[in-house]
Design an enzyme around this catalytic site. Sequence first.
Site, mmCIF file in Angstrom:
data_model
loop_
_atom_site.group_PDB
_atom_site.id
_atom_site.type_symbol
_atom_site.label_atom_id
_atom_site.label_comp_id
_atom_site.label_asym_id
_atom_site.label_seq_id
_atom_site.Cartn_x
_atom_site.Cartn_y
_atom_site.Cartn_z
ATOM 1 N N SER A 1 5.830 30.978 -8.028
ATOM 2 C CA SER A 1 4.984 30.145 -7.156
ATOM 3 C C SER A 1 4.612 30.973 -5.935
ATOM 4 O O SER A 1 5.336 31.912 -5.568
ATOM 5 C CB SER A 1 5.784 28.916 -6.695
ATOM 6 O OG SER A 1 5.177 28.313 -5.576
ATOM 7 N N TYR B 1 13.715 25.243 -4.243
ATOM 8 C CA TYR B 1 12.533 25.626 -5.031
ATOM 9 C C TYR B 1 12.069 27.036 -4.660
ATOM 10 O O TYR B 1 11.830 27.869 -5.528
ATOM 11 C CB TYR B 1 11.426 24.598 -4.779
ATOM 12 C CG TYR B 1 10.210 24.752 -5.665
ATOM 13 C CD1 TYR B 1 10.218 24.279 -6.972
ATOM 14 C CD2 TYR B 1 9.042 25.347 -5.187
ATOM 15 C CE1 TYR B 1 9.093 24.399 -7.781
ATOM 16 C CE2 TYR B 1 7.920 25.470 -5.984
ATOM 17 C CZ TYR B 1 7.949 24.990 -7.282
ATOM 18 O OH TYR B 1 6.830 25.117 -8.079
HETATM 19 N N1 LIG Z 1 1.465 22.317 -10.141
HETATM 20 C C1 LIG Z 1 1.564 23.218 -9.193
HETATM 21 O O1 LIG Z 1 0.876 23.156 -8.158
HETATM 22 C C2 LIG Z 1 2.498 24.406 -9.344
HETATM 23 C C3 LIG Z 1 2.404 25.438 -8.400
HETATM 24 C C4 LIG Z 1 3.250 26.540 -8.518
HETATM 25 C C5 LIG Z 1 4.159 26.605 -9.564
HETATM 26 N N2 LIG Z 1 4.225 25.580 -10.467
HETATM 27 C C6 LIG Z 1 5.213 25.701 -11.532
HETATM 28 O O2 LIG Z 1 4.582 25.637 -12.802
HETATM 29 C C7 LIG Z 1 5.484 25.049 -13.737
HETATM 30 C C8 LIG Z 1 4.780 23.888 -14.427
HETATM 31 O O3 LIG Z 1 4.408 22.935 -13.451
HETATM 32 P P1 LIG Z 1 3.422 21.737 -13.780
HETATM 33 O O4 LIG Z 1 2.655 21.483 -12.552
HETATM 34 O O5 LIG Z 1 2.723 21.963 -15.058
HETATM 35 O O6 LIG Z 1 4.514 20.543 -13.947
HETATM 36 P P2 LIG Z 1 4.522 19.218 -14.863
HETATM 37 O O7 LIG Z 1 5.459 18.269 -14.198
HETATM 38 O O8 LIG Z 1 3.136 18.753 -15.153
HETATM 39 O O9 LIG Z 1 5.180 19.744 -16.223
HETATM 40 C C9 LIG Z 1 6.501 20.210 -16.249
HETATM 41 C C10 LIG Z 1 7.079 19.957 -17.630
HETATM 42 O O10 LIG Z 1 8.420 20.509 -17.653
HETATM 43 C C11 LIG Z 1 9.242 19.605 -18.353
HETATM 44 N N3 LIG Z 1 10.641 19.809 -17.947
HETATM 45 C C12 LIG Z 1 11.195 19.590 -16.724
HETATM 46 N N4 LIG Z 1 12.510 19.875 -16.742
HETATM 47 C C13 LIG Z 1 12.788 20.298 -17.997
HETATM 48 C C14 LIG Z 1 13.978 20.733 -18.636
HETATM 49 N N5 LIG Z 1 15.163 20.774 -17.982
HETATM 50 N N6 LIG Z 1 13.920 21.138 -19.925
HETATM 51 C C15 LIG Z 1 12.742 21.080 -20.616
HETATM 52 N N7 LIG Z 1 11.590 20.644 -20.067
HETATM 53 C C16 LIG Z 1 11.609 20.260 -18.770
HETATM 54 C C17 LIG Z 1 8.701 18.225 -17.984
HETATM 55 O O11 LIG Z 1 9.111 17.231 -18.919
HETATM 56 C C18 LIG Z 1 7.189 18.474 -17.998
HETATM 57 O O12 LIG Z 1 6.647 18.236 -19.289
HETATM 58 C C19 LIG Z 1 6.734 24.621 -12.944
HETATM 59 O O13 LIG Z 1 7.698 25.647 -13.064
HETATM 60 C C20 LIG Z 1 6.235 24.573 -11.514
HETATM 61 O O14 LIG Z 1 7.268 24.846 -10.597
HETATM 62 C C21 LIG Z 1 3.407 24.467 -10.393
#
Ligand SMILES: NC(=O)c1ccc[n+]([C@@H]2O[C@H](COP(=O)([O-])OP(=O)(O)OC[C@H]3O[C@@H](n4cnc5c(N)ncnc54)[C@H](O)[C@@H]3O)[C@@H](O)[C@H]2O)c1
Length: 258
Positions: free
Chosen positions: A140, A152
């Site tokens: 991130s 985080y």
């Molecule tokens: N959305 C953002 O702005 C953003 C920014 C920077 C980084 N990220 C990172 O990108 C990644 C995806 O984020 P997103 O926005 O798509 O999130 P999201 O919540 O849409 O999807 C995350 C998925 O991970 C699954 N999950 C959570 N814990 C789990 C576990 N212990 N085992 C298996 N599956 C699990 C959830 O069920 C969900 O389907 C994350 O690591 C997040 O930190 C997101």
Amino acid sequence: MIDVSRKSIVVTGGASGIGAAVCGAAIEQGAYVGVIDIDEDAGRTICEKLGDKAFFAAGNVESESSMNEAISKLSSDMPNFNGAVCCAGVMPTREPIVEAPLENFDRVLRNHLNGTFLTCKLLGKKMLQHGGGSIVTLSSVLAIRPGPVLGYGAAKAGIINLTQSLAVQWGKKNIRVNAICPGWVDTPFIRKQEAAGRDLSPIIEMTPLGRLAEPHEISNVVMFLLSDASSAVTGSAVVVDCGITLAGGYMPYGRLPD
Ligand SMILES: NC(=O)c1ccc[n+]([C@@H]2O[C@H](COP(=O)([O-])OP(=O)(O)OC[C@H]3O[C@@H](n4cnc5c(N)ncnc54)[C@H](O)[C@@H]3O)[C@@H](O)[C@H]2O)c1
């Protein structure tokens, strides 16, 4: 050329957000996709929509036995894995450190950092047996520009170092490992925070492109890193953030002569 048509890719967290966009982009090109997610209903639904080259296995990235079971199921459904994307992750908590129970910090580290460790370990082991592959981890911008989210930020910074260490360990074994550092991406992850009262407008105002990124704009870069078009790229932390890391940066310039 960015071509993942002959890849067999496992995506953790593939049931939602960035992971779902990665699965869609890979399937569109003809790849095999295996989704591992803790959310069984959403995981099965997305795989049904993606068609007969998409497979679901329920799994928790925090548990080695659960991940072993999920990977073993996908191994019998799909060709040998040569791609992996670690998208599973929970939302950060934001309390001040003096009020933060260690358990909250630990929970976020366990999910993001340990989860990425286990995914890389178990899928990397498979790739070592079958000629190599490419792994993409999700860090991130909070790893490089700290915010108020303790566990985080620490986990995401740790993921960059883990990614780079694995790139060194596996460099001569034909496994490349790269991290993506997204800025703010329009996914359920962010929208849930907005629904809970978080105001996103200061972020959007300070972002040079003036908007959140879309999930497909992250998956475009993931496709590049999975494909042979990035064959010389390993150990990188690729920032995909609509320019937000430029905000609040500090660059001393020195005094100019009169
Ligand atoms: N959305 C953002 O702005 C953003 C920014 C920077 C980084 N990220 C990172 O990108 C990644 C995806 O984020 P997103 O926005 O798509 O999130 P999201 O919540 O849409 O999807 C995350 C998925 O991970 C699954 N999950 C959570 N814990 C789990 C576990 N212990 N085992 C298996 N599956 C699990 C959830 O069920 C969900 O389907 C994350 O690591 C997040 O930190 C997101």
